[in-house]
Design a protein around this motif. Structure first.
Motif, PDB file in Angstrom:
ATOM      1  N   GLU A 121      57.966  33.072  36.773  1.00 24.49           N
ATOM      2  CA  GLU A 121      58.251  34.497  36.608  1.00 24.49           C
ATOM      3  C   GLU A 121      56.971  35.236  36.250  1.00 24.49           C
ATOM      4  OE1 GLU A 121      61.265  35.282  33.762  1.00 24.49           O
ATOM      5  OE2 GLU A 121      62.913  34.642  35.070  1.00 24.49           O
ATOM      6  N   SER A 122      56.874  36.465  36.735  1.00 23.85           N
ATOM      7  CA  SER A 122      55.697  37.278  36.427  1.00 23.85           C
ATOM      8  C   SER A 122      55.780  37.813  35.004  1.00 23.85           C
ATOM      9  CB  SER A 122      55.599  38.444  37.408  1.00 23.85           C
ATOM     10  OG  SER A 122      56.714  39.312  37.245  1.00 23.85           O
ATOM     11  N   LYS A 123      54.607  38.076  34.426  1.00 27.32           N
ATOM     12  CA  LYS A 123      54.507  38.759  33.133  1.00 27.32           C
ATOM     13  C   LYS A 123      54.094  40.215  33.342  1.00 27.32           C
ATOM     14  CE  LYS A 123      55.191  35.028  30.615  1.00 27.32           C
ATOM     15  NZ  LYS A 123      56.369  34.877  29.737  1.00 27.32           N
ATOM     16  N   GLU A 124      53.240  40.420  34.349  1.00 24.76           N
ATOM     17  CA  GLU A 124      52.765  41.757  34.688  1.00 24.76           C
ATOM     18  C   GLU A 124      52.721  41.897  36.203  1.00 24.76           C
ATOM     19  OE1 GLU A 124      48.925  42.292  33.032  1.00 24.76           O
ATOM     20  OE2 GLU A 124      49.615  42.422  30.954  1.00 24.76           O
ATOM     21  N   ALA A 125      52.828  43.139  36.664  1.00 29.50           N
ATOM     22  CA  ALA A 125      52.670  43.442  38.086  1.00 29.50           C
ATOM     23  C   ALA A 125      51.631  44.547  38.226  1.00 29.50           C
ATOM     24  CB  ALA A 125      53.993  43.875  38.691  1.00 29.50           C
ATOM     25  N   ILE A 126      50.715  44.376  39.168  1.00 29.02           N
ATOM     26  CA  ILE A 126      49.667  45.365  39.424  1.00 29.02           C
ATOM     27  C   ILE A 126      49.826  45.815  40.871  1.00 29.02           C
ATOM     28  CG2 ILE A 126      47.184  45.819  39.348  1.00 29.02           C
ATOM     29  CD1 ILE A 126      47.000  43.203  37.628  1.00 29.02           C
ATOM     30  N   TYR A 127      50.040  47.120  41.076  1.00 26.54           N
ATOM     31  CA  TYR A 127      50.385  47.620  42.404  1.00 26.54           C
ATOM     32  C   TYR A 127      49.218  48.349  43.065  1.00 26.54           C
ATOM     33  CZ  TYR A 127      55.048  46.696  40.568  1.00 26.54           C
ATOM     34  OH  TYR A 127      56.146  46.099  40.007  1.00 26.54           O
ATOM     35  N   LYS A 128      49.300  48.470  44.382  1.00 22.51           N
ATOM     36  CA  LYS A 128      48.354  49.231  45.206  1.00 22.51           C
ATOM     37  C   LYS A 128      46.905  48.849  44.910  1.00 22.51           C
ATOM     38  CE  LYS A 128      51.513  53.136  45.665  1.00 22.51           C
ATOM     39  NZ  LYS A 128      51.702  54.586  45.469  1.00 22.51           N
ATOM     40  N   VAL A 129      46.669  47.545  44.888  1.00 26.53           N
ATOM     41  CA  VAL A 129      45.323  47.035  44.625  1.00 26.53           C
ATOM     42  C   VAL A 129      44.529  47.047  45.929  1.00 26.53           C
ATOM     43  CG1 VAL A 129      43.979  45.058  43.846  1.00 26.53           C
ATOM     44  CG2 VAL A 129      46.173  45.583  42.759  1.00 26.53           C
ATOM     45  N   GLU A 130      43.393  47.739  45.915  1.00 26.67           N
ATOM     46  CA  GLU A 130      42.575  47.821  47.123  1.00 26.67           C
ATOM     47  C   GLU A 130      41.722  46.568  47.319  1.00 26.67           C
ATOM     48  OE1 GLU A 130      40.309  51.369  47.085  1.00 26.67           O
ATOM     49  OE2 GLU A 130      42.037  52.704  47.162  1.00 26.67           O
ATOM     50  N   ASP A 131      41.254  45.957  46.234  1.00 25.60           N
ATOM     51  CA  ASP A 131      40.373  44.791  46.327  1.00 25.60           C
ATOM     52  C   ASP A 131      40.933  43.660  45.461  1.00 25.60           C
ATOM     53  OD1 ASP A 131      38.367  42.989  46.682  1.00 25.60           O
ATOM     54  OD2 ASP A 131      36.878  44.055  45.464  1.00 25.60           O
ATOM     55  N   GLU A 132      41.635  42.723  46.101  1.00 26.37           N
ATOM     56  CA  GLU A 132      42.247  41.620  45.356  1.00 26.37           C
ATOM     57  C   GLU A 132      41.214  40.626  44.837  1.00 26.37           C
ATOM     58  OE1 GLU A 132      45.071  39.924  48.009  1.00 26.37           O
ATOM     59  OE2 GLU A 132      46.607  41.444  47.610  1.00 26.37           O
ATOM     60  N   ALA A 133      39.994  40.703  45.376  1.00 22.64           N
ATOM     61  CA  ALA A 133      38.950  39.756  44.962  1.00 22.64           C
ATOM     62  C   ALA A 133      38.629  39.883  43.479  1.00 22.64           C
ATOM     63  CB  ALA A 133      37.687  39.961  45.791  1.00 22.64           C
ATOM     64  N   GLN A 134      38.831  41.098  42.915  1.00 24.41           N
ATOM     65  CA  GLN A 134      38.552  41.272  41.492  1.00 24.41           C
ATOM     66  C   GLN A 134      39.506  40.453  40.628  1.00 24.41           C
ATOM     67  OE1 GLN A 134      39.558  45.280  39.970  1.00 24.41           O
ATOM     68  NE2 GLN A 134      40.517  45.653  41.969  1.00 24.41           N
ATOM     69  N   TYR A 135      40.589  39.977  41.230  1.00 19.97           N
ATOM     70  CA  TYR A 135      41.535  39.112  40.523  1.00 19.97           C
ATOM     71  C   TYR A 135      41.401  37.651  40.979  1.00 19.97           C
ATOM     72  CZ  TYR A 135      43.516  43.621  39.310  1.00 19.97           C
ATOM     73  OH  TYR A 135      43.675  44.892  38.841  1.00 19.97           O
ATOM     74  N   GLY A 136      40.299  37.377  41.685  1.00 19.71           N
ATOM     75  CA  GLY A 136      40.033  36.008  42.124  1.00 19.71           C
ATOM     76  C   GLY A 136      40.819  35.585  43.339  1.00 19.71           C
ATOM     77  N   ILE A 137      41.383  36.544  44.055  1.00 12.50           N
ATOM     78  CA  ILE A 137      42.189  36.224  45.237  1.00 12.50           C
ATOM     79  C   ILE A 137      41.386  36.590  46.479  1.00 12.50           C
ATOM     80  CG2 ILE A 137      44.324  36.726  46.478  1.00 12.50           C
ATOM     81  CD1 ILE A 137      45.526  37.343  43.663  1.00 12.50           C
ATOM     82  N   ASP A 138      40.901  35.553  47.174  1.00 16.82           N
ATOM     83  CA  ASP A 138      40.073  35.764  48.360  1.00 16.82           C
ATOM     84  C   ASP A 138      40.216  34.559  49.286  1.00 16.82           C
ATOM     85  OD1 ASP A 138      38.604  33.742  47.121  1.00 16.82           O
ATOM     86  OD2 ASP A 138      37.187  35.158  46.208  1.00 16.82           O
ATOM     87  N   ASP A 139      39.271  34.403  50.203  1.00 16.67           N
ATOM     88  CA  ASP A 139      39.355  33.313  51.182  1.00 16.67           C
ATOM     89  C   ASP A 139      39.222  31.935  50.545  1.00 16.67           C
ATOM     90  OD1 ASP A 139      39.660  35.178  53.143  1.00 16.67           O
ATOM     91  OD2 ASP A 139      37.533  35.206  53.720  1.00 16.67           O
ATOM     92  N   LYS A 140      38.668  31.880  49.334  1.00 19.37           N
ATOM     93  CA  LYS A 140      38.477  30.596  48.668  1.00 19.37           C
ATOM     94  C   LYS A 140      39.640  30.230  47.748  1.00 19.37           C
ATOM     95  CE  LYS A 140      33.429  31.036  48.713  1.00 19.37           C
ATOM     96  NZ  LYS A 140      32.196  31.104  47.876  1.00 19.37           N
TER      97      LYS A 140
END
Length: 466
Positions: free
Chosen positions: A111-130
């Motif tokens: 289950e989620s604790k927080e939700a962050i919406y309309k994120v333009e750059d997911e890389a700032q949250y460590g979500i990228d090709d790697k």
């Protein structure tokens, strides 16, 4: 004219004042506009990166999962066949069904604790090709994909996304750790070691340089392990050494699955440090070490596992000379018929006499020349003889000693109940050693002092009887 000029001056001054006021108002209004624009921009950005605390399950795939794809540096695929999970690229791997099942249950409960919406750059949250990517498929081939990002600075939350929901979600640290679990830990590494009582042969091949070949033999009805082919003759192995070796083999176990042998990575198994062979057809190769682990593989399989290197260290610690029994005559009391011992001072003849066939060993007595010995005395004397012919060292140039065929100073001939005969010859070497020649074969030296004490004991026994 002067009045006219005064009027012009006064009018000019008034005009300048009006223009100054207008300019000042423009600056004030412009600044207010900038402030308004800036505020509006910030509000817009704030709305674009909205964050809220929300608790909702992130896995919405309802069907039974029948396929799993886990991708990071490499892709691991697991497919469910009946009640087993299989890797189509490595069909010889066995997976722990219960462990995979519990992992899937844990993912469904996240289950989620927080939700962050309309994120333009997911890389700032460590979500990228790697990022780690996990895709689950159900029996209808419907899927859901999860991407795992970085951990928060306070190490309390992990960021992740799913293709079925908008936004980035923060989940509990424990849930993030579940997602990050290495699929190799699901592998069950079963060595399928034969039962110890069924092991008849053991081979330890060191760096492809030499092999210690051990074989279980029957010696007068007793199972004994012998070292074969390393020295010129076979030699019994010390009981405690053999017990330790078998225990080391018994407790060996796989730590985890490491990967597969490729052209780029052979894990040191192209030229293994050690190969352990049991009976016919069971083989374990030890490759390079890394930390407290060593890479291993079964037979010629392409899959590689890790194992605690303690097993390798123990197996490589066995040296031929340290393994063999040092007693040249290591015989059970009931198997001996006669022992004849000769030195320059005389000959001693020990003849064993047995009760009728089928009677217990308590009927054994003996004669040392004309001296009668009961069973206990006989056993003690044979033990003294065995422990006195004690191997102390390996000859550096046994071939030279073999060629010279030097005359023996002491000869001990042992005849067994089956009339098999073993001849031991002791040849002077120096003040500390005799060269040992057994049935014509020379390769060891024995302790001279022990032999001298043996013949002193025999001489003393005869003198006491007289």
């Amino acid at each position: 004219m002067e009045n006219h000029h005064e009027v012009l001056k006064t009018g000019g001054t008034r005009m300048k004042k009006k223009m100054g006021i207008v300019l000042l108002l423009g600056i004030i209004l412009g600044g207010a506009g900038m402030i308004y624009y800036s505020t509006q921009s910030k509000m817009t950005m704030g709305q674009a990166i909205g964050k809220e605390e929300v608790a909702q399950k992130l896995c919405t795939l309802e069907g039974n999962v029948v396929r799993i794809e886990i991708k990071r540096d490499e892709t691991t695929i697991l497919e469910k066949e009946h009640q087993n999970w299989e890797n189509p690229e490595h069909m010889d791997l066995t997976y722990d069904w219960q462990a995979v099942h519990e992992w899937l249950v844990a993912i469904r409960k996240i289950e989620s604790k927080e939700a962050i919406y309309k994120v333009e750059d997911e890389a700032q949250y460590g979500i990228d090709d790697k990022s780690l990517i996990i895709t689950l498929y159900d029996e209808m081939n419907r899927s859901q994909t999860f991407k795992v990002g970085k951990i928060t600075e306070d190490k309390q939350l992990f960021y992740m996304t799913t293709d079925r929901m908008e936004g980035v979600y923060a989940v509990a640290y424990h849930d993030g750790q579940q997602l990050l679990r290495n699929p190799n830990t699901f592998v069950v590494g079963n060595l399928k070691i034969p039962e110890l009582e069924n092991i008849e042969q053991i081979k330890l091949t060191h760096n492809e340089e030499y092999t210690l070949s051990l074989k279980k033999l029957q010696d007068l009805g007793v199972d004994k392990w012998s070292l074969m082919d390393y020295y010129k003759g076979s030699h019994f192995i010390q009981t405690e050494v053999m017990e330790q070796l078998l225990e080391t083999i018994k407790v060996m176990k796989i730590d985890s699955f490491a990967g597969a042998i490729t052209e780029k990575e052979d894990y040191g198994l192209t030229k293994p440090q050690l190969i352990l062979g049991l009976n016919q057809g069971w083989e374990l190769s030890f490759g390079k070490t890394e930390g407290d682990l060593v890479y291993v593989r079964m037979n010629d399989q392409s899959v590689v596992y890790t194992m605690k290197k303690e097993a390798l260290e123990q197996l490589t610690s066995y040296k031929p000379f340290d393994m063999i029994s040092r007693e040249v005559l290591e015989l059970p009391l009931s198997g001996i018929k006669q022992i004849v011992l000769e030195n320059p001072q005389g000959t001693y003849n020990l003849t064993l006499e047995y009760g009728e066939a089928g009677q217990v060993a308590t009927e054994i007595v003996s004669q040392l020349d004309e001296i009668a010995l009961n069973k206990e005395q006989t056993a003690e004397l044979i033990s003294t003889i065995s422990s006195s012919i004690w191997i102390e060292a390996v000859l550096q140039n046994p071939e030279i000693e073999q060629k010279e065929e030097r005359k023996a100073e002491i000869t001990i001939t042992c005849t067994l109940q089956n009339n098999q005969e073993e001849k031991i010859e002791l040849i002077p070497y120096d003040i500390n050693y005799y060269i040992l020649r057994v049935d014509g074969v020379t390769e060891f030296a024995v302790n001279k002092d022990k032999v001298t004490k043996l013949f002193s004991t025999l001489s003393h026994m005869k003198k006491e009887k007289k």
